[in-house]
Design a protein around this motif. Structure first.
Motif, PDB file in Angstrom:
ATOM      1  N   ASN A  99       5.929  -9.221  17.120  1.00 43.78           N
ATOM      2  CA  ASN A  99       6.870  -8.164  17.516  1.00 43.78           C
ATOM      3  C   ASN A  99       7.885  -8.644  18.537  1.00 43.78           C
ATOM      4  O   ASN A  99       8.345  -7.868  19.394  1.00 43.78           O
ATOM      5  CB  ASN A  99       6.125  -6.946  18.089  1.00 43.78           C
ATOM      6  CG  ASN A  99       5.112  -6.373  17.124  1.00 43.78           C
ATOM      7  OD1 ASN A  99       5.350  -6.313  15.924  1.00 43.78           O
ATOM      8  ND2 ASN A  99       3.962  -5.962  17.650  1.00 43.78           N
ATOM      9  N   ILE A 100       8.269  -9.915  18.466  1.00 41.34           N
ATOM     10  CA  ILE A 100       9.253 -10.464  19.394  1.00 41.34           C
ATOM     11  C   ILE A 100      10.630  -9.882  19.078  1.00 41.34           C
ATOM     12  O   ILE A 100      11.014  -9.790  17.913  1.00 41.34           O
ATOM     13  CB  ILE A 100       9.274 -12.000  19.312  1.00 41.34           C
ATOM     14  CG1 ILE A 100       7.935 -12.564  19.803  1.00 41.34           C
ATOM     15  CG2 ILE A 100      10.415 -12.580  20.140  1.00 41.34           C
ATOM     16  CD1 ILE A 100       7.841 -14.058  19.734  1.00 41.34           C
ATOM     17  N   PRO A 101      11.373  -9.471  20.090  1.00 41.00           N
ATOM     18  CA  PRO A 101      12.699  -8.874  19.832  1.00 41.00           C
ATOM     19  C   PRO A 101      13.649  -9.848  19.149  1.00 41.00           C
ATOM     20  O   PRO A 101      13.471 -11.081  19.193  1.00 41.00           O
ATOM     21  CB  PRO A 101      13.197  -8.499  21.228  1.00 41.00           C
ATOM     22  CG  PRO A 101      11.971  -8.447  22.070  1.00 41.00           C
ATOM     23  CD  PRO A 101      11.021  -9.442  21.509  1.00 41.00           C
ATOM     24  N   ASN A 102      14.674  -9.305  18.529  1.00 42.43           N
ATOM     25  CA  ASN A 102      15.686 -10.120  17.875  1.00 42.43           C
ATOM     26  C   ASN A 102      16.513 -10.867  18.916  1.00 42.43           C
ATOM     27  O   ASN A 102      16.655 -10.426  20.060  1.00 42.43           O
ATOM     28  CB  ASN A 102      16.599  -9.245  17.015  1.00 42.43           C
ATOM     29  CG  ASN A 102      15.845  -8.592  15.867  1.00 42.43           C
ATOM     30  OD1 ASN A 102      14.936  -9.188  15.288  1.00 42.43           O
ATOM     31  ND2 ASN A 102      16.223  -7.364  15.540  1.00 42.43           N
ATOM     32  N   PRO A 103      17.081 -12.007  18.539  1.00 38.46           N
ATOM     33  CA  PRO A 103      17.902 -12.766  19.501  1.00 38.46           C
ATOM     34  C   PRO A 103      19.069 -11.941  20.022  1.00 38.46           C
ATOM     35  O   PRO A 103      19.605 -11.065  19.336  1.00 38.46           O
ATOM     36  CB  PRO A 103      18.383 -13.959  18.670  1.00 38.46           C
ATOM     37  CG  PRO A 103      17.379 -14.097  17.582  1.00 38.46           C
ATOM     38  CD  PRO A 103      16.919 -12.708  17.260  1.00 38.46           C
ATOM     39  N   LYS A 104      19.449 -12.242  21.264  1.00 42.17           N
ATOM     40  CA  LYS A 104      20.587 -11.569  21.884  1.00 42.17           C
ATOM     41  C   LYS A 104      21.321 -12.557  22.776  1.00 42.17           C
ATOM     42  O   LYS A 104      20.742 -13.550  23.246  1.00 42.17           O
ATOM     43  CB  LYS A 104      20.138 -10.349  22.684  1.00 42.17           C
ATOM     44  CG  LYS A 104      19.491 -10.659  24.012  1.00 42.17           C
ATOM     45  CD  LYS A 104      19.189  -9.402  24.795  1.00 42.17           C
ATOM     46  CE  LYS A 104      18.630  -9.717  26.188  1.00 42.17           C
ATOM     47  NZ  LYS A 104      19.646 -10.369  27.037  1.00 42.17           N
ATOM     48  N   PRO A 105      22.612 -12.334  23.040  1.00 43.96           N
ATOM     49  CA  PRO A 105      23.365 -13.245  23.921  1.00 43.96           C
ATOM     50  C   PRO A 105      22.811 -13.200  25.343  1.00 43.96           C
ATOM     51  O   PRO A 105      22.341 -12.165  25.820  1.00 43.96           O
ATOM     52  CB  PRO A 105      24.795 -12.694  23.863  1.00 43.96           C
ATOM     53  CG  PRO A 105      24.853 -11.880  22.610  1.00 43.96           C
ATOM     54  CD  PRO A 105      23.470 -11.311  22.431  1.00 43.96           C
ATOM     55  N   ILE A 106      22.878 -14.338  26.008  1.00 44.81           N
ATOM     56  CA  ILE A 106      22.393 -14.418  27.381  1.00 44.81           C
ATOM     57  C   ILE A 106      23.522 -14.333  28.384  1.00 44.81           C
ATOM     58  O   ILE A 106      23.282 -14.292  29.599  1.00 44.81           O
ATOM     59  CB  ILE A 106      21.591 -15.709  27.614  1.00 44.81           C
ATOM     60  CG1 ILE A 106      22.473 -16.940  27.398  1.00 44.81           C
ATOM     61  CG2 ILE A 106      20.379 -15.751  26.703  1.00 44.81           C
ATOM     62  CD1 ILE A 106      21.793 -18.251  27.722  1.00 44.81           C
ATOM     63  N   SER A 107      24.772 -14.311  27.913  1.00 45.04           N
ATOM     64  CA  SER A 107      25.915 -14.256  28.812  1.00 45.04           C
ATOM     65  C   SER A 107      27.089 -13.624  28.084  1.00 45.04           C
ATOM     66  O   SER A 107      27.216 -13.735  26.856  1.00 45.04           O
ATOM     67  CB  SER A 107      26.289 -15.657  29.314  1.00 45.04           C
ATOM     68  OG  SER A 107      27.492 -15.641  30.063  1.00 45.04           O
ATOM     69  N   THR A 108      27.937 -12.989  28.857  1.00 45.44           N
ATOM     70  CA  THR A 108      29.159 -12.430  28.268  1.00 45.44           C
ATOM     71  C   THR A 108      30.165 -13.507  27.906  1.00 45.44           C
ATOM     72  O   THR A 108      31.078 -13.265  27.105  1.00 45.44           O
ATOM     73  CB  THR A 108      29.803 -11.451  29.266  1.00 45.44           C
ATOM     74  OG1 THR A 108      30.055 -12.137  30.509  1.00 45.44           O
ATOM     75  CG2 THR A 108      28.882 -10.263  29.530  1.00 45.44           C
ATOM     76  N   LEU A 109      30.022 -14.694  28.471  1.00 50.92           N
ATOM     77  CA  LEU A 109      30.929 -15.787  28.146  1.00 50.92           C
ATOM     78  C   LEU A 109      30.593 -16.443  26.818  1.00 50.92           C
ATOM     79  O   LEU A 109      31.459 -17.065  26.217  1.00 50.92           O
ATOM     80  CB  LEU A 109      30.891 -16.844  29.266  1.00 50.92           C
ATOM     81  CG  LEU A 109      31.256 -16.346  30.671  1.00 50.92           C
ATOM     82  CD1 LEU A 109      31.108 -17.471  31.673  1.00 50.92           C
ATOM     83  CD2 LEU A 109      32.665 -15.785  30.683  1.00 50.92           C
ATOM     84  N   ASN A 110      29.344 -16.309  26.391  1.00 48.32           N
ATOM     85  CA  ASN A 110      28.921 -16.910  25.125  1.00 48.32           C
ATOM     86  C   ASN A 110      28.278 -15.826  24.275  1.00 48.32           C
ATOM     87  O   ASN A 110      27.128 -15.445  24.511  1.00 48.32           O
ATOM     88  CB  ASN A 110      27.944 -18.049  25.379  1.00 48.32           C
ATOM     89  CG  ASN A 110      27.542 -18.772  24.101  1.00 48.32           C
ATOM     90  OD1 ASN A 110      28.136 -18.549  23.036  1.00 48.32           O
ATOM     91  ND2 ASN A 110      26.546 -19.642  24.198  1.00 48.32           N
ATOM     92  N   PRO A 111      28.988 -15.306  23.275  1.00 48.79           N
ATOM     93  CA  PRO A 111      28.460 -14.200  22.483  1.00 48.79           C
ATOM     94  C   PRO A 111      27.420 -14.610  21.450  1.00 48.79           C
ATOM     95  O   PRO A 111      26.898 -13.763  20.738  1.00 48.79           O
ATOM     96  CB  PRO A 111      29.712 -13.639  21.799  1.00 48.79           C
ATOM     97  CG  PRO A 111      30.622 -14.804  21.679  1.00 48.79           C
ATOM     98  CD  PRO A 111      30.379 -15.655  22.894  1.00 48.79           C
ATOM     99  N   GLU A 112      27.105 -15.896  21.373  1.00 53.74           N
ATOM    100  CA  GLU A 112      26.134 -16.349  20.371  1.00 53.74           C
ATOM    101  C   GLU A 112      24.733 -15.857  20.727  1.00 53.74           C
ATOM    102  O   GLU A 112      24.254 -16.070  21.845  1.00 53.74           O
ATOM    103  CB  GLU A 112      26.137 -17.869  20.279  1.00 53.74           C
ATOM    104  CG  GLU A 112      25.174 -18.422  19.237  1.00 53.74           C
ATOM    105  CD  GLU A 112      25.188 -19.933  19.192  1.00 53.74           C
ATOM    106  OE1 GLU A 112      24.405 -20.507  18.390  1.00 53.74           O
ATOM    107  OE2 GLU A 112      25.958 -20.548  19.954  1.00 53.74           O
TER     108      GLU A 112
END
Length: 332
Positions: A99-112
């Motif tokens: 049940n690990i959450p889906n990936p998300k960006p770690i910074s507003t400078l890098n939207p990946e």
């Protein structure tokens, strides 16, 4: 241990980002050797690289120093990485069934989007959800900074093992029981460890205040441990405490009131009285931690004329000495 839900993983990640400045971290993993007496007919299976017999505890913890998952019972000679890859937790991690959450960006400078990871030391292999530090010595500055940030998150599992060992002192000596019972002891201690952390565990910030004295003003908050600086800071705190009780709560009588204004019997003619203060501890209805100081004893040894008042420092020392003495009497 119960398997965390997606909301639980997100809460763990938020705490790691808050306290360790490491985003998208859902745990820290490491191994601990639990010392045991050499099991019979096992040869060197339980003999580890630290030159004693042990079984290995692999643990994953959160930012509250609580265990999320454990694996107990592996041979002491085995490495942490190989034990972790054979654990049920790792197999569920690879199969995406935790049940690990889906990936998300770690910074507003890098939207990946970046995946959620569990941090470990160099002994663990790198994978999509397992993060380890850069190896080697000749690293760039950015890699050194990354290793530093990762170590801040990884130290939580080290501290968790330390809290476990010092709370349950049976781990300070070899377990002289059969292996099955030793594994049950370790599992029980891990469960009790989590229970204690949830019930009355605290962080370092909680040690900076005392219940009932949260609003006491501190004149000097720069406390250096050891030597005279700590003693001076402690004395400053005691003085601030007495002033706080006198000015805010109004439970300290007029300590600077001259003797002539006090409703007390006259002193002997051959000597002028001086005032001393004694400590009276508050009744149960008084807020916790409050100290009452009331003038009571008059000793004819110091002439009047300015000396009939106790200074704040004298009041402070008398109050704290009596308070500590009373605590010792209650505990004894």
């Amino acid at each position: 241990m119960p398997q965390p839900s997606t909301e639980d993983w997100l809460e763990i990640s938020n705490k790691f980002e808050t306290f360790a400045n490491f985003p998208n971290c859902i745990g820290a993993v490491d191994g601990k050797h639990i010392r045991v007496i050499k099991p019979t007919d096992t040869g060197s299976l339980y003999y580890n690289y630290k030159h004693y017999f042990s079984i290995v505890l692999i643990g994953v913890c959160d930012a509250n120093y609580s265990f999320v998952a454990i694996d107990v019972g592996a041979y002491g000679k085995s490495s942490d990485s190989s034990i972790f890859k054979e654990s049920l937790f790792y197999k569920k991690l690879i199969n995406n069934s935790l049940n690990i959450p889906n990936p998300k960006p770690i910074s507003t400078l890098n939207p990946e989007p970046m995946p959620y990871v569990i941090v470990g030391d160099e002994a663990f292999g790198l994978s999509e959800n397992i993060m380890r530090p850069y190896g080697g010595n000749n690293l760039t500055m950015s890699k050194k900074i990354f290793n530093y940030r990762l170590s801040r998150a990884r130290r939580y599992i080290e501290c968790t093992f330390g809290i476990l060992s010092n709370k349950w002192r049976i781990f300070h000596r070899p377990l002289n029981v059969k292996l099955d019972l030793a594994q049950n002891i370790i599992k029980a201690c891990c469960i009790l460890h989590n229970f204690v952390r949830v019930r009355d565990g605290y962080r370092y910030d909680d040690t900076l205040t005392v219940q009932g004295l949260e609003n006491v003003p501190i004149e000097n908050q720069n406390v250096t441990r050891g030597s005279r600086t700590a003693q001076a800071s402690t004395f400053t705190y005691k003085t601030s405490l007495i002033k706080h009780q006198k000015n805010v709560h109004g439970i300290v009588p007029a300590l600077r009131q001259p003797y002539a204004q006090l409703d007390q019997p006259p002193a002997p003619t051959d000597a002028q009285p001086t005032r001393q203060s004694v400590i009276q501890f508050a009744p149960p209805s008084t807020p916790q931690g409050h100290i009452q100081i009331a003038p009571q004893i008059f000793v004819p040894d110091v002439p009047a004329g300015g000396s009939n008042m106790m200074s704040d420092d004298e009041i402070c020392m008398a109050a704290m000495d009596e308070f500590e003495k009373a605590q010792d009497d209650n505990t004894g």
